[in-house]
Design an enzyme around this catalytic site. Structure first.
Site, mmCIF file in Angstrom:
data_model
loop_
_atom_site.group_PDB
_atom_site.id
_atom_site.type_symbol
_atom_site.label_atom_id
_atom_site.label_comp_id
_atom_site.label_asym_id
_atom_site.label_seq_id
_atom_site.Cartn_x
_atom_site.Cartn_y
_atom_site.Cartn_z
ATOM 1 C CD GLN A 80 -3.063 -0.480 -0.123
ATOM 2 O OE1 GLN A 80 -3.170 0.693 -0.441
ATOM 3 N NE2 GLN A 80 -3.734 -1.440 -0.750
ATOM 4 C CB SER A 81 4.192 1.929 -1.460
ATOM 5 O OG SER A 81 4.978 3.051 -1.784
ATOM 6 C CG ASN A 82 0.501 6.602 0.743
ATOM 7 O OD1 ASN A 82 -0.628 6.350 0.344
ATOM 8 N ND2 ASN A 82 0.846 6.524 2.021
#
Ligand SMILES: *Cc1c(COP(=O)(O)O)cnc(C)c1O
Length: 326
Positions: A80-82
């Site tokens: 879920q890396s921004n």
């Protein structure tokens, strides 16, 4: 359109600057502070696909890649890396191919940042259970394969954090000082370290309170390294002692802690501002703890950096539990 912002050589403009600052009087009152004491710096409103702090770093890192002639970029992160999402968005805007090397394997449902990664046209490579070194090695493998096929390829570091990426937050620190000249403390979530490092460079270590998220094993070393690199480049003194809280990590990076749960509800219900469980929720929980301990006090202007991350809320396994009665 008029682009009046000065940029370092090689940087590209990807965001909308300056981002706003907003008073947070109901939050301040809830914490026992004076109404004017708290300010939110809205870097979640930085433009580009969901916004967030990674935009400022990418202006420099992807800018350098484009200046070097790259037509593809490879980067890495958590599922879920921004940063991965915003790298995909920046690449799309600049007409580059993006490859995202993510930890773990494909989840059953494609949600949050991962959904946006696909929508933005990035190619995902699942790295399996990989530590920082293995992840970096996988990134180099993907970059090497692209280069072997004749594609000029640049690697954007994990989280966008390097001395070059941190330059974006040195600019943010200067921007914030224009908006809040009497700033005593800015509270910021710490992941890969570049954001805090840039702020430390611009504002001095004593005015930046970092809240570790557990994203990397060595946040103090990383922030120190990037801040020292910026200082060397500018010929200014090395940073002083860092203020970095490590009490909000809980059971690890992805865990939703009780303090973060409370902080998410507090910001939502006092100011109508939504935070994320991994980064900004921890920064807010760290602020609450700092006020309780007297490290942040009444009558001092304190800024909470809203560094984005909303898509991560929609990708978090425990998100639905936040809507329940309290
Ligand atoms: C990455 C991230 C941070 C932390 O920034 P670093 O420069 O990696 O330390 C904070 N907030 C959000 C929402 C992020 O995505």
């Amino acid at each position: 359109m008029d682009d009046t912002r000065q940029h370092a050589a090689g940087a590209v403009r990807l965001g909308t600057w300056p981002t706003p600052v907003e008073a947070a009087p109901r939050l301040a009152a809830a914490l026992g502070l004076d109404p004017d004491d708290l300010v939110l710096k809205r870097d979640d409103l930085s433009g580009l696909a969901g916004g967030g702090n990674k935009v400022r770093k990418l202006e420099h890192t992807i800018g350098a890649a484009v200046a070097d002639g790259a037509t593809a970029v490879v980067t890495s992160g958590a599922p879920q890396s921004n940063h991965a999402r915003l790298t995909a968005a920046a690449a799309a805007r600049l007409g580059l191919d993006a490859v995202l090397v993510l930890e773990g394997g494909p989840p059953r449902e494609t949600r949050g940042n991962l959904l946006l990664d696909g929508l933005l046209g990035a190619r995902i490579v699942w790295a399996g259970e990989a530590g920082p070194q293995e992840l970096a090695a996988r990134v180099e493998e993907e970059a090497a394969a692209l280069r072997a096929a004749g594609t000029a390829t640049a690697v954007v570091p994990f989280g966008g954090s390097s001395v070059l990426g941190a330059r974006g937050y040195a600019e943010a620190g200067a921007e914030l000082l224009q908006q809040v000249p009497d700033l005593a403390t800015v509270v910021v979530a710490v992941g890969s370290g570049g954001t805090m490092a840039g702020l430390v460079h611009a504002l001095g270590a004593s005015r930046v309170l970092g809240v570790d998220t557990g994203a990397v094993p060595d946040p103090v070393d990383r922030v120190t390294e990037f801040a020292a690199g910026l200082a060397r480049e500018d010929g200014t003194p090395a940073p002083g002692e860092l203020r970095l809280r490590r009490d909000q990590v809980g059971e690890g990076y992805g865990s939703l802690t009780p303090a973060v749960r409370d902080a998410l509800a507090l910001l939502a219900r006092t100011e109508g501002v939504v935070l994320d469980p991994v980064y900004t929720g921890r920064a807010a929980a760290g602020l609450v703890a700092a006020v309780a301990e007297g490290d942040v006090r009444r009558g001092q202007r304190t800024v909470l950096l809203h560094s984005g991350g909303l898509p991560g809320l929609f990708g978090h396994p425990d998100a639905a539990s936040l809507a329940g009665p309290r």
